[in-house]
Motif scaffolding. Structure first.
Motif, PDB file in Angstrom:
ATOM      1  N   PHE A 102      14.673   9.870 -10.480  1.00  0.00           N
ATOM      2  CA  PHE A 102      13.886   8.742  -9.986  1.00  0.00           C
ATOM      3  C   PHE A 102      13.461   9.075  -8.555  1.00  0.00           C
ATOM      4  O   PHE A 102      14.303   9.302  -7.685  1.00  0.00           O
ATOM      5  CB  PHE A 102      14.733   7.477 -10.020  1.00  0.00           C
ATOM      6  N   THR A 103      12.153   9.126  -8.312  1.00  0.00           N
ATOM      7  CA  THR A 103      11.635   9.557  -7.015  1.00  0.00           C
ATOM      8  C   THR A 103      11.162   8.368  -6.198  1.00  0.00           C
ATOM      9  O   THR A 103      10.278   7.624  -6.626  1.00  0.00           O
ATOM     10  CB  THR A 103      10.465  10.550  -7.198  1.00  0.00           C
ATOM     11  N   ALA A 104      11.754   8.195  -5.021  1.00  0.00           N
ATOM     12  CA  ALA A 104      11.352   7.133  -4.099  1.00  0.00           C
ATOM     13  C   ALA A 104      10.526   7.745  -2.981  1.00  0.00           C
ATOM     14  O   ALA A 104      10.977   8.679  -2.305  1.00  0.00           O
ATOM     15  CB  ALA A 104      12.580   6.439  -3.526  1.00  0.00           C
ATOM     16  N   VAL A 105       9.311   7.217  -2.787  1.00  0.00           N
ATOM     17  CA  VAL A 105       8.400   7.755  -1.770  1.00  0.00           C
ATOM     18  C   VAL A 105       8.000   6.618  -0.830  1.00  0.00           C
ATOM     19  O   VAL A 105       6.978   5.959  -1.037  1.00  0.00           O
ATOM     20  CB  VAL A 105       7.150   8.385  -2.426  1.00  0.00           C
ATOM     21  N   PRO A 106       8.786   6.353   0.213  1.00  0.00           N
ATOM     22  CA  PRO A 106       8.393   5.320   1.179  1.00  0.00           C
ATOM     23  C   PRO A 106       7.296   5.851   2.112  1.00  0.00           C
ATOM     24  O   PRO A 106       7.419   6.951   2.678  1.00  0.00           O
ATOM     25  CB  PRO A 106       9.687   5.052   1.963  1.00  0.00           C
ATOM     26  N   LEU A 107       6.238   5.087   2.285  1.00  0.00           N
ATOM     27  CA  LEU A 107       5.203   5.381   3.270  1.00  0.00           C
ATOM     28  C   LEU A 107       5.505   4.504   4.479  1.00  0.00           C
ATOM     29  O   LEU A 107       5.429   3.278   4.397  1.00  0.00           O
ATOM     30  CB  LEU A 107       3.811   5.087   2.719  1.00  0.00           C
ATOM     31  N   THR A 108       5.828   5.110   5.608  1.00  0.00           N
ATOM     32  CA  THR A 108       6.413   4.362   6.712  1.00  0.00           C
ATOM     33  C   THR A 108       6.101   5.002   8.061  1.00  0.00           C
ATOM     34  O   THR A 108       5.832   6.209   8.127  1.00  0.00           O
ATOM     35  CB  THR A 108       7.943   4.283   6.526  1.00  0.00           C
ATOM     36  N   LEU A 109       6.157   4.207   9.112  1.00  0.00           N
ATOM     37  CA  LEU A 109       6.062   4.727  10.469  1.00  0.00           C
ATOM     38  C   LEU A 109       7.423   5.168  10.986  1.00  0.00           C
ATOM     39  O   LEU A 109       7.520   5.771  12.051  1.00  0.00           O
ATOM     40  CB  LEU A 109       5.478   3.657  11.399  1.00  0.00           C
ATOM     41  N   ILE A 167      -1.826   6.885   1.223  1.00  0.00           N
ATOM     42  CA  ILE A 167      -1.624   6.531  -0.177  1.00  0.00           C
ATOM     43  C   ILE A 167      -2.215   7.593  -1.098  1.00  0.00           C
ATOM     44  O   ILE A 167      -1.596   7.986  -2.100  1.00  0.00           O
ATOM     45  CB  ILE A 167      -2.235   5.151  -0.473  1.00  0.00           C
ATOM     46  N   ASP A 168      -3.415   8.079  -0.774  1.00  0.00           N
ATOM     47  CA  ASP A 168      -4.049   9.115  -1.599  1.00  0.00           C
ATOM     48  C   ASP A 168      -3.170  10.359  -1.652  1.00  0.00           C
ATOM     49  O   ASP A 168      -3.029  10.996  -2.712  1.00  0.00           O
ATOM     50  CB  ASP A 168      -5.420   9.464  -1.040  1.00  0.00           C
ATOM     51  N   HIS A 169      -2.586  10.724  -0.519  1.00  0.00           N
ATOM     52  CA  HIS A 169      -1.689  11.892  -0.473  1.00  0.00           C
ATOM     53  C   HIS A 169      -0.484  11.660  -1.384  1.00  0.00           C
ATOM     54  O   HIS A 169      -0.108  12.552  -2.171  1.00  0.00           O
ATOM     55  CB  HIS A 169      -1.231  12.135   0.961  1.00  0.00           C
ATOM     56  N   ALA A 170       0.129  10.497  -1.284  1.00  0.00           N
ATOM     57  CA  ALA A 170       1.321  10.210  -2.085  1.00  0.00           C
ATOM     58  C   ALA A 170       0.984  10.186  -3.568  1.00  0.00           C
ATOM     59  O   ALA A 170       1.746  10.701  -4.399  1.00  0.00           O
ATOM     60  CB  ALA A 170       1.935   8.883  -1.653  1.00  0.00           C
ATOM     61  N   MET A 171      -0.146   9.591  -3.927  1.00  0.00           N
ATOM     62  CA  MET A 171      -0.535   9.508  -5.331  1.00  0.00           C
ATOM     63  C   MET A 171      -0.866  10.891  -5.901  1.00  0.00           C
ATOM     64  O   MET A 171      -0.576  11.159  -7.072  1.00  0.00           O
ATOM     65  CB  MET A 171      -1.724   8.564  -5.485  1.00  0.00           C
ATOM     66  N   GLY A 202       1.190   9.294 -11.174  1.00  0.00           N
ATOM     67  CA  GLY A 202       1.791   8.416 -12.165  1.00  0.00           C
ATOM     68  C   GLY A 202       2.757   7.391 -11.617  1.00  0.00           C
ATOM     69  O   GLY A 202       3.113   6.442 -12.324  1.00  0.00           O
ATOM     70  N   LEU A 203       3.191   7.550 -10.351  1.00  0.00           N
ATOM     71  CA  LEU A 203       4.122   6.578  -9.788  1.00  0.00           C
ATOM     72  C   LEU A 203       3.367   5.317  -9.372  1.00  0.00           C
ATOM     73  O   LEU A 203       2.294   5.402  -8.770  1.00  0.00           O
ATOM     74  CB  LEU A 203       4.853   7.149  -8.572  1.00  0.00           C
ATOM     75  N   PRO A 204       3.908   4.133  -9.641  1.00  0.00           N
ATOM     76  CA  PRO A 204       3.263   2.909  -9.179  1.00  0.00           C
ATOM     77  C   PRO A 204       3.329   2.807  -7.660  1.00  0.00           C
ATOM     78  O   PRO A 204       4.300   3.264  -7.036  1.00  0.00           O
ATOM     79  CB  PRO A 204       4.090   1.801  -9.841  1.00  0.00           C
ATOM     80  N   VAL A 205       2.299   2.212  -7.077  1.00  0.00           N
ATOM     81  CA  VAL A 205       2.254   2.023  -5.628  1.00  0.00           C
ATOM     82  C   VAL A 205       2.539   0.560  -5.332  1.00  0.00           C
ATOM     83  O   VAL A 205       1.834  -0.340  -5.818  1.00  0.00           O
ATOM     84  CB  VAL A 205       0.884   2.425  -5.047  1.00  0.00           C
ATOM     85  N   LEU A 206       3.562   0.313  -4.535  1.00  0.00           N
ATOM     86  CA  LEU A 206       3.960  -1.037  -4.159  1.00  0.00           C
ATOM     87  C   LEU A 206       3.770  -1.214  -2.664  1.00  0.00           C
ATOM     88  O   LEU A 206       3.872  -0.248  -1.898  1.00  0.00           O
ATOM     89  CB  LEU A 206       5.430  -1.292  -4.510  1.00  0.00           C
ATOM     90  N   SER A 234       9.740   6.563 -13.549  1.00  0.00           N
ATOM     91  CA  SER A 234      10.101   7.824 -12.893  1.00  0.00           C
ATOM     92  C   SER A 234      10.147   7.717 -11.376  1.00  0.00           C
ATOM     93  O   SER A 234      10.420   8.708 -10.691  1.00  0.00           O
ATOM     94  CB  SER A 234       9.120   8.923 -13.296  1.00  0.00           C
ATOM     95  N   GLY A 235       9.882   6.521 -10.834  1.00  0.00           N
ATOM     96  CA  GLY A 235       9.967   6.347  -9.389  1.00  0.00           C
ATOM     97  C   GLY A 235       8.935   5.379  -8.873  1.00  0.00           C
ATOM     98  O   GLY A 235       8.195   4.742  -9.647  1.00  0.00           O
ATOM     99  N   VAL A 236       8.853   5.255  -7.539  1.00  0.00           N
ATOM    100  CA  VAL A 236       7.923   4.329  -6.906  1.00  0.00           C
ATOM    101  C   VAL A 236       7.424   4.899  -5.583  1.00  0.00           C
ATOM    102  O   VAL A 236       8.142   5.625  -4.891  1.00  0.00           O
ATOM    103  CB  VAL A 236       8.571   2.953  -6.628  1.00  0.00           C
ATOM    104  N   ILE A 237       6.197   4.570  -5.243  1.00  0.00           N
ATOM    105  CA  ILE A 237       5.643   4.784  -3.904  1.00  0.00           C
ATOM    106  C   ILE A 237       5.641   3.418  -3.237  1.00  0.00           C
ATOM    107  O   ILE A 237       5.097   2.457  -3.793  1.00  0.00           O
ATOM    108  CB  ILE A 237       4.217   5.358  -3.973  1.00  0.00           C
ATOM    109  N   ILE A 238       6.269   3.309  -2.057  1.00  0.00           N
ATOM    110  CA  ILE A 238       6.408   2.003  -1.415  1.00  0.00           C
ATOM    111  C   ILE A 238       5.768   2.029  -0.028  1.00  0.00           C
ATOM    112  O   ILE A 238       6.210   2.768   0.851  1.00  0.00           O
ATOM    113  CB  ILE A 238       7.884   1.581  -1.287  1.00  0.00           C
ATOM    114  N   LEU A 239       4.742   1.230   0.153  1.00  0.00           N
ATOM    115  CA  LEU A 239       4.062   1.116   1.430  1.00  0.00           C
ATOM    116  C   LEU A 239       4.781   0.083   2.291  1.00  0.00           C
ATOM    117  O   LEU A 239       4.923  -1.070   1.907  1.00  0.00           O
ATOM    118  CB  LEU A 239       2.608   0.692   1.195  1.00  0.00           C
TER     119      LEU A 239
END
Length: 245
Positions: free
Chosen positions: A3-10, A73-77, A82-86, A107-112
């Motif tokens: 399960f891949t967690a991808v936080p987009l964060t400062l 977001i484009d980079h993460a996607m 296939g990961l949902p963006v939240l 399979s994981g999430v991208i979290i903004l």
């Protein structure tokens, strides 16, 4: 499957934070899940690496820029297709245990993770982002909310809690709060564990737990209780039964 967690964060150093300990930490070490934070500031294009600007129309605070967010977001996607963006925001839909379970099955999430006054609204028009809220509270940023959401998902991943049924009998799983728990000593400060729980009669114990779950939900969470009652009264067709006079 990891399960891949991808936080987009400062503030990528916030992750995995508390999720590096206990069950989630052991699962991280075992490769059950991975945490790959992305620094939003890396996608700013000016020499000052600017990620925010003043609100259009005036007002206090700063707003995260759509062009920078879009690039992140484009980079993460592209990196994790296939990961949902939240997006964690108080303007989002309240998270439910059912939604957590559905995310954990993926399979994981991208979290903004937001900061300041939030996001330029155009990002939600331009990208497939699901807005979620962890409750009617305001946090300093979306990172704490993202950690909460990830914790809720990770504990449901296969093997993380040990027994596969560990998460089946908890609050919200059947629309009710969970029944109360007790353990030894049998008597503490004059207070005794309910006799039924010491009876060894599993049918009576199950009935007591169901009754307490219903009572506590009715008294503490009228919103959950009304939904629970509505679901019980609704026939399989989805139409409500007519009340008898």
């Amino acid at each position: 499957m990891t399960f891949t967690a991808v936080p987009l964060t400062l503030y990528p150093d916030i992750f995995p934070g508390p999720l590096g300990h206990s069950m989630a930490g052991r699962a991280l070490e075992a490769g059950t899940w991975s945490c790959l934070p992305v620094q939003i500031r890396d996608f700013a294009t000016d020499k000052h690496r600017t990620v925010d600007d003043t609100p259009a129309g005036g007002g206090a605070g700063m707003v995260l820029k759509a062009d920078v967010l879009g690039a992140a977001i484009d980079h993460a996607m592209a990196t994790h297709p296939g990961l949902p963006v939240l997006a964690m925001t108080p303007r989002g839909a309240p998270v439910t245990q059912a939604r957590v379970r559905s995310l954990a099955e993926g399979s994981g999430v991208i979290i903004l993770c937001g900061r300041f006054e939030g996001f330029d609204e155009r990002i939600f028009d331009a990208r497939p982002i699901e807005q979620l809220s962890m409750g009617d509270i305001i946090l300093s940023g979306g990172e704490m909310a993202a950690l909460m959401l990830l914790d809720a998902c990770i504990r449901l991943l296969p093997g993380v809690m040990g027994a596969a049924s560990s998460g089946d009998d908890e609050s919200f799983e059947d629309g009710l709060l969970e029944y109360p728990h007790y353990t030894r000593p049998a008597i503490w400060e004059g207070r005794m564990i309910p006799e039924v729980l010491r009876s060894g009669d599993h049918a009576k114990i199950a009935a007591w737990r169901k009754q307490r779950a219903e009572e506590d939900t009715r008294l503490r969470r009228t919103d959950l209780w009304e939904r629970h009652e509505g679901a019980r009264d609704r026939p399989a067709s989805g139409a409500r039964r007519k009340k008898k006079d």
